[in-house]
Structure formats: C-alpha cells, structure tokens
Write a protein that holds these residues in place. Structure first.
Motif: not given
Length: 141
Positions: A70, A87, A114, A116-120, A126-128
């Motif tokens: 993350t 990232s 990835g 990938y953009k993920v919600p925070d 946030r990227r994962y």
C-alpha cells in the motif's frame, strides 16, 4: 531425520530493502518515505506498507507468497500524482529484489498486479499492488 527448512521474515526483508533502495535513489520523491509493515500512527506524508499474505509451499525449500503493498500520500495539488509516482518507483524496486545475496530470501519475482487507485477513508491518495514471489528458505541449524 530429514533437513528442516525455515523461511525468513519476508516483511522485514522487503521493508528494509525498499527503505535502503529509496535512500540510495535520493530524489525528492524517494526522500522521507515511511516504510513499514504497519500503518503509521499518526499518518505520515508518504508511506509504503508491506504485508505478507502467505502462499503455497512448492518444494521443501521454496514457497510462493503474495505480498500486498500500500502506498499512501497526503492530499496534494497534483491530485494523487505523488502517490502514483511513488507506487511506480516502489514497484520497480520490488521487481528488482530477487538477487543472490546473503540474507536475501527472494529467488524470483513471479508476477505483479497494480498499482491501482483505491479509496481511502481520509480522502488521501492511496495505491495498492501485489507481488507474487518465489522465496527460498534456509536450513534450520
């Protein structure tokens, strides 16, 4: 009795490896990054969190864990470009971590997904991403 094999702490190895490589790069993007296997409290401006999700043993010596990574950054005027760029940099570092060196358990990087953009929940970027690794153990002495 047969040989007994144990595996190194992969989170410890990867956090130290990423931290060392970021310091060696020395760019503004790579400086001041918090690298750990735990989320920082309080939050830090740039963070890399490594989590070993485990995986199958494929031989007496090797296993193939998946590692979740993350990347967190503060809100910025670039709308997450710092998190995205960091990232991609961390991905390049992890893809290059398989080496024949003492205390390096990573034998191969088998795959990557990835970032990938993920919600925070804080609204911060946030990227994962995940990496599939082949990890060699060592003989229990």
């Amino acid at each position: 009795m047969g040989k007994r094999v144990i595996h190194s702490d992969l989170e410890e190895f990867l956090t130290e490896f990423i931290r060392r490589e970021l310091e060696a790069i020395g760019s503004p993007l790579a400086s001041g990054v918090f690298v750990s296997n735990q989320f920082p409290t309080p939050a830090r401006p740039k963070s890399v969190i490594v989590r070993d999700d485990g995986g199958p043993d494929v031989s007496i010596v090797t296993n193939e864990p998946t590692v979740g990574i993350t990347i967190l950054s503060d809100k910025d005027i670039t709308d997450g470009k710092t998190a995205t760029d960091l990232s991609h940099l961390v991905k390049a570092i992890v893809k290059d971590c398989a080496r024949v060196e003492p205390d390096n358990p990573v034998a191969a990087v088998l795959g990557f997904t990835g970032p990938y953009k993920v919600p925070d929940e804080t609204g911060h970027p946030r990227r994962y991403m995940t990496a599939e690794l082949s990890v060699a153990g060592h003989e229990l002495a």
